[in-house]
Scaffold this motif. Structure first.
Motif, PDB file in Angstrom:
ATOM      1  N   ALA A  44     -48.018 -29.133  90.485  1.00  0.00           N
ATOM      2  CA  ALA A  44     -49.248 -29.910  90.667  1.00  0.00           C
ATOM      3  C   ALA A  44     -50.510 -29.126  90.311  1.00  0.00           C
ATOM      4  CB  ALA A  44     -49.335 -30.418  92.106  1.00  0.00           C
ATOM      5  N   GLY A  45     -50.635 -27.906  90.787  1.00  0.00           N
ATOM      6  CA  GLY A  45     -51.846 -27.128  90.539  1.00  0.00           C
ATOM      7  C   GLY A  45     -52.087 -26.879  89.062  1.00  0.00           C
ATOM      8  N   ASP A  46     -51.027 -26.466  88.357  1.00  0.00           N
ATOM      9  CA  ASP A  46     -51.153 -26.193  86.924  1.00  0.00           C
ATOM     10  C   ASP A  46     -51.438 -27.475  86.149  1.00  0.00           C
ATOM     11  OD1 ASP A  46     -50.697 -23.397  87.012  1.00  0.00           O
ATOM     12  OD2 ASP A  46     -48.544 -23.748  87.192  1.00  0.00           O
ATOM     13  N   ILE A  47     -50.758 -28.555  86.520  1.00  0.00           N
ATOM     14  CA  ILE A  47     -50.934 -29.813  85.795  1.00  0.00           C
ATOM     15  C   ILE A  47     -52.324 -30.384  86.047  1.00  0.00           C
ATOM     16  CG2 ILE A  47     -50.132 -32.199  85.585  1.00  0.00           C
ATOM     17  CD1 ILE A  47     -47.305 -31.183  86.170  1.00  0.00           C
ATOM     18  N   GLU A  48     -52.789 -30.341  87.286  1.00  0.00           N
ATOM     19  CA  GLU A  48     -54.130 -30.847  87.594  1.00  0.00           C
ATOM     20  C   GLU A  48     -55.191 -30.093  86.796  1.00  0.00           C
ATOM     21  OE1 GLU A  48     -54.395 -30.443  91.806  1.00  0.00           O
ATOM     22  OE2 GLU A  48     -53.507 -32.408  92.198  1.00  0.00           O
ATOM     23  N   ALA A  49     -55.058 -28.768  86.722  1.00  0.00           N
ATOM     24  CA  ALA A  49     -56.027 -27.966  85.974  1.00  0.00           C
ATOM     25  C   ALA A  49     -55.992 -28.318  84.490  1.00  0.00           C
ATOM     26  CB  ALA A  49     -55.746 -26.475  86.179  1.00  0.00           C
ATOM     27  N   ALA A  50     -54.793 -28.520  83.950  1.00  0.00           N
ATOM     28  CA  ALA A  50     -54.667 -28.850  82.528  1.00  0.00           C
ATOM     29  C   ALA A  50     -55.262 -30.225  82.227  1.00  0.00           C
ATOM     30  CB  ALA A  50     -53.194 -28.804  82.113  1.00  0.00           C
ATOM     31  N   VAL A  51     -55.048 -31.185  83.121  1.00  0.00           N
ATOM     32  CA  VAL A  51     -55.589 -32.533  82.919  1.00  0.00           C
ATOM     33  C   VAL A  51     -57.106 -32.511  83.011  1.00  0.00           C
ATOM     34  CG1 VAL A  51     -55.739 -34.837  83.946  1.00  0.00           C
ATOM     35  CG2 VAL A  51     -53.508 -33.762  83.612  1.00  0.00           C
ATOM     36  N   ARG A  52     -57.655 -31.761  83.987  1.00  0.00           N
ATOM     37  CA  ARG A  52     -59.116 -31.671  84.100  1.00  0.00           C
ATOM     38  C   ARG A  52     -59.725 -31.094  82.834  1.00  0.00           C
ATOM     39  NH1 ARG A  52     -58.143 -29.702  89.197  1.00  0.00           N
ATOM     40  NH2 ARG A  52     -58.522 -27.588  88.487  1.00  0.00           N
ATOM     41  N   ALA A  53     -59.078 -30.071  82.287  1.00  0.00           N
ATOM     42  CA  ALA A  53     -59.596 -29.422  81.080  1.00  0.00           C
ATOM     43  C   ALA A  53     -59.295 -30.243  79.828  1.00  0.00           C
ATOM     44  CB  ALA A  53     -58.999 -28.028  80.928  1.00  0.00           C
ATOM     45  N   GLY A  54     -58.318 -31.159  79.934  1.00  0.00           N
ATOM     46  CA  GLY A  54     -57.909 -31.929  78.772  1.00  0.00           C
ATOM     47  C   GLY A  54     -57.262 -31.069  77.719  1.00  0.00           C
ATOM     48  N   ARG A  55     -56.557 -30.013  78.174  1.00  0.00           N
ATOM     49  CA  ARG A  55     -56.040 -29.022  77.222  1.00  0.00           C
ATOM     50  C   ARG A  55     -54.588 -28.685  77.544  1.00  0.00           C
ATOM     51  NH1 ARG A  55     -60.435 -25.988  77.053  1.00  0.00           N
ATOM     52  NH2 ARG A  55     -59.842 -24.742  78.840  1.00  0.00           N
ATOM     53  N   SER A  56     -53.737 -28.698  76.526  1.00  0.00           N
ATOM     54  CA  SER A  56     -52.333 -28.332  76.687  1.00  0.00           C
ATOM     55  C   SER A  56     -52.193 -26.814  76.727  1.00  0.00           C
ATOM     56  CB  SER A  56     -51.505 -28.900  75.527  1.00  0.00           C
ATOM     57  OG  SER A  56     -51.619 -30.308  75.455  1.00  0.00           O
ATOM     58  N   GLY A  57     -51.071 -26.327  77.299  1.00  0.00           N
ATOM     59  CA  GLY A  57     -50.857 -24.886  77.354  1.00  0.00           C
ATOM     60  C   GLY A  57     -49.614 -24.523  78.135  1.00  0.00           C
ATOM     61  N   VAL A  58     -49.366 -23.227  78.236  1.00  0.00           N
ATOM     62  CA  VAL A  58     -48.187 -22.699  78.915  1.00  0.00           C
ATOM     63  C   VAL A  58     -48.515 -22.419  80.378  1.00  0.00           C
ATOM     64  CG1 VAL A  58     -46.530 -20.795  78.986  1.00  0.00           C
ATOM     65  CG2 VAL A  58     -47.280 -21.727  76.778  1.00  0.00           C
ATOM     66  N   ALA A  59     -47.536 -22.690  81.251  1.00  0.00           N
ATOM     67  CA  ALA A  59     -47.671 -22.389  82.683  1.00  0.00           C
ATOM     68  C   ALA A  59     -46.382 -21.737  83.165  1.00  0.00           C
ATOM     69  CB  ALA A  59     -47.958 -23.668  83.474  1.00  0.00           C
ATOM     70  N   GLY A  60     -46.499 -21.028  84.279  1.00  0.00           N
ATOM     71  CA  GLY A  60     -45.330 -20.387  84.852  1.00  0.00           C
ATOM     72  C   GLY A  60     -45.032 -19.040  84.213  1.00  0.00           C
ATOM     73  N   GLU A  61     -43.985 -18.392  84.721  1.00  0.00           N
ATOM     74  CA  GLU A  61     -43.620 -17.058  84.243  1.00  0.00           C
ATOM     75  C   GLU A  61     -42.113 -16.958  84.055  1.00  0.00           C
ATOM     76  OE1 GLU A  61     -45.110 -14.181  86.951  1.00  0.00           O
ATOM     77  OE2 GLU A  61     -47.223 -14.652  86.588  1.00  0.00           O
ATOM     78  N   GLY A  62     -41.718 -16.031  83.188  1.00  0.00           N
ATOM     79  CA  GLY A  62     -40.297 -15.751  82.990  1.00  0.00           C
ATOM     80  C   GLY A  62     -39.495 -16.978  82.617  1.00  0.00           C
ATOM     81  N   GLU A  63     -38.354 -17.141  83.282  1.00  0.00           N
ATOM     82  CA  GLU A  63     -37.468 -18.264  82.998  1.00  0.00           C
ATOM     83  C   GLU A  63     -38.065 -19.601  83.415  1.00  0.00           C
ATOM     84  OE1 GLU A  63     -34.420 -18.402  81.397  1.00  0.00           O
ATOM     85  OE2 GLU A  63     -35.052 -16.389  80.806  1.00  0.00           O
ATOM     86  N   ALA A  64     -39.117 -19.561  84.228  1.00  0.00           N
ATOM     87  CA  ALA A  64     -39.735 -20.795  84.704  1.00  0.00           C
ATOM     88  C   ALA A  64     -40.880 -21.274  83.804  1.00  0.00           C
ATOM     89  CB  ALA A  64     -40.250 -20.606  86.138  1.00  0.00           C
ATOM     90  N   ARG A  65     -41.119 -20.560  82.703  1.00  0.00           N
ATOM     91  CA  ARG A  65     -42.242 -20.933  81.832  1.00  0.00           C
ATOM     92  C   ARG A  65     -42.032 -22.318  81.223  1.00  0.00           C
ATOM     93  NH1 ARG A  65     -45.667 -17.196  79.212  1.00  0.00           N
ATOM     94  NH2 ARG A  65     -45.030 -17.941  77.152  1.00  0.00           N
ATOM     95  N   VAL A  66     -43.118 -23.082  81.228  1.00  0.00           N
ATOM     96  CA  VAL A  66     -43.075 -24.430  80.665  1.00  0.00           C
ATOM     97  C   VAL A  66     -44.296 -24.635  79.782  1.00  0.00           C
ATOM     98  CG1 VAL A  66     -41.788 -25.435  82.595  1.00  0.00           C
ATOM     99  CG2 VAL A  66     -44.294 -25.429  82.637  1.00  0.00           C
ATOM    100  N   PHE A  67     -44.185 -25.583  78.874  1.00  0.00           N
ATOM    101  CA  PHE A  67     -45.344 -25.989  78.084  1.00  0.00           C
ATOM    102  C   PHE A  67     -45.795 -27.344  78.589  1.00  0.00           C
ATOM    103  CE2 PHE A  67     -47.554 -27.978  74.513  1.00  0.00           C
ATOM    104  CZ  PHE A  67     -48.463 -26.971  74.208  1.00  0.00           C
ATOM    105  N   LEU A  68     -47.087 -27.447  78.906  1.00  0.00           N
ATOM    106  CA  LEU A  68     -47.666 -28.692  79.392  1.00  0.00           C
ATOM    107  C   LEU A  68     -48.403 -29.359  78.240  1.00  0.00           C
ATOM    108  CD1 LEU A  68     -49.188 -27.390  82.766  1.00  0.00           C
ATOM    109  CD2 LEU A  68     -46.909 -28.346  82.363  1.00  0.00           C
ATOM    110  N   ASN A  69     -47.853 -30.457  77.756  1.00  0.00           N
ATOM    111  CA  ASN A  69     -48.482 -31.229  76.682  1.00  0.00           C
ATOM    112  C   ASN A  69     -49.282 -32.357  77.332  1.00  0.00           C
ATOM    113  OD1 ASN A  69     -49.235 -32.418  74.325  1.00  0.00           O
ATOM    114  ND2 ASN A  69     -47.178 -32.712  73.521  1.00  0.00           N
ATOM    115  N   VAL A  70     -50.602 -32.191  77.357  1.00  0.00           N
ATOM    116  CA  VAL A  70     -51.482 -33.079  78.110  1.00  0.00           C
ATOM    117  C   VAL A  70     -51.934 -34.257  77.247  1.00  0.00           C
ATOM    118  CG1 VAL A  70     -53.705 -33.234  79.315  1.00  0.00           C
ATOM    119  CG2 VAL A  70     -52.273 -31.190  79.561  1.00  0.00           C
ATOM    120  N   HIS A  71     -51.825 -35.440  77.812  1.00  0.00           N
ATOM    121  CA  HIS A  71     -52.305 -36.655  77.156  1.00  0.00           C
ATOM    122  C   HIS A  71     -53.283 -37.352  78.096  1.00  0.00           C
ATOM    123  CE1 HIS A  71     -49.179 -36.592  73.954  1.00  0.00           C
ATOM    124  NE2 HIS A  71     -48.490 -35.964  74.882  1.00  0.00           N
TER     125      HIS A  71
END
Length: 233
Positions: A44-71
């Protein structure tokens, strides 16, 4: 992206709702997070920040890393009142990425000559706004200082959940406005969302400066998390 996920994403985009495609970088597994589900998501925290910024990017670390493609849909601004402040605000808002529409039933003011490159609707808000489909990615700026024009627009914006609702007028004027809106049955929690006097307190002294103050406040409402907005108010 599989067809079911793509179909769901397109449904959210067509309805002007935020959505994020989360891709696990190690496995390639994807999932869709709809706007209404963000607060309950593990990210939630990472996704909320990405949506507010309107910008896609990587979140998390190591094996938990994900790419958030924001629409997110393009932010819109509906300005009620074809006044001098609006003439300064419209091009500034467009320059920062907002789709701007002017609404004012006073045909002497609501003209294409006064607002080149900006759609102008010379109708009362109760007739014009249903066609604009206000939503949480719309900012409502009420500038006529006329209750008959401003207040129906404010009511519609609050009910639609617009991310920003602001109105021109002194604190005394706004107190009377709040009484009238409360009499229509709007709850205090909704009424408290109205920014009035409108704009950041920067000592603005003329229409262009007031327009800058308004636009700054609108951008803050879109981009900052709620605690930061309250601290800056």
């Amino acid at each position: 992206m599989d067809l079911a996920l793509l179909t769901a994403l397109n449904t959210e985009r067509a309805a002007r709702r935020a959505a994020v495609v989360v891709t696990h970088l190690a496995s390639g597994v994807q999932r869709l997070v709809r706007g209404e589900d963000i607060t309950s998501d593990p990210l939630a925290g990472d996704i909320e920040a990405a949506v507010r910024a309107g910008r896609s990017g990587v979140a998390g670390e190591g094996e938990a890393r994900v790419f958030l493609n924001v629409h997110v849909p393009p932010a819109r601004m509906v300005v009620v009142g074809a006044v001098h402040i609006s003439q300064a605000l419209a091009p500034m808002a467009r320059a920062t990425g907002y789709d701007v529409t002017i609404v004012d039933p006073r045909t002497a003011f609501a003209t294409a000559e006064r607002f080149p490159d900006t759609p102008v609707i010379a109708e009362w808000p109760d007739k014009a706004l249903p066609g604009l489909a206000l939503d949480p990615f719309t900012a409502m700026v009420a500038l006529t200082h006329d209750p008959k024009i401003d207040e129906p627009a404010l009511e519609a914006a609050l009910k639609a959940g617009c991310f920003y609702v602001g109105a021109l007028g002194s604190r005394r004027t706004h107190a009377k406005r709040m009484e009238r809106l409360a009499a229509l049955g709007l709850p205090q929690a909704q009424l408290a969302r109205i920014h009035a006097p409108i704009g950041l307190d920067i000592g603005a002294a003329n229409p262009p400066e007031i327009a800058v103050a308004i636009l700054g406040q609108v951008i803050g409402a879109l981009r900052k998390p709620a605690p930061a907005r309250e601290a800056a108010a």
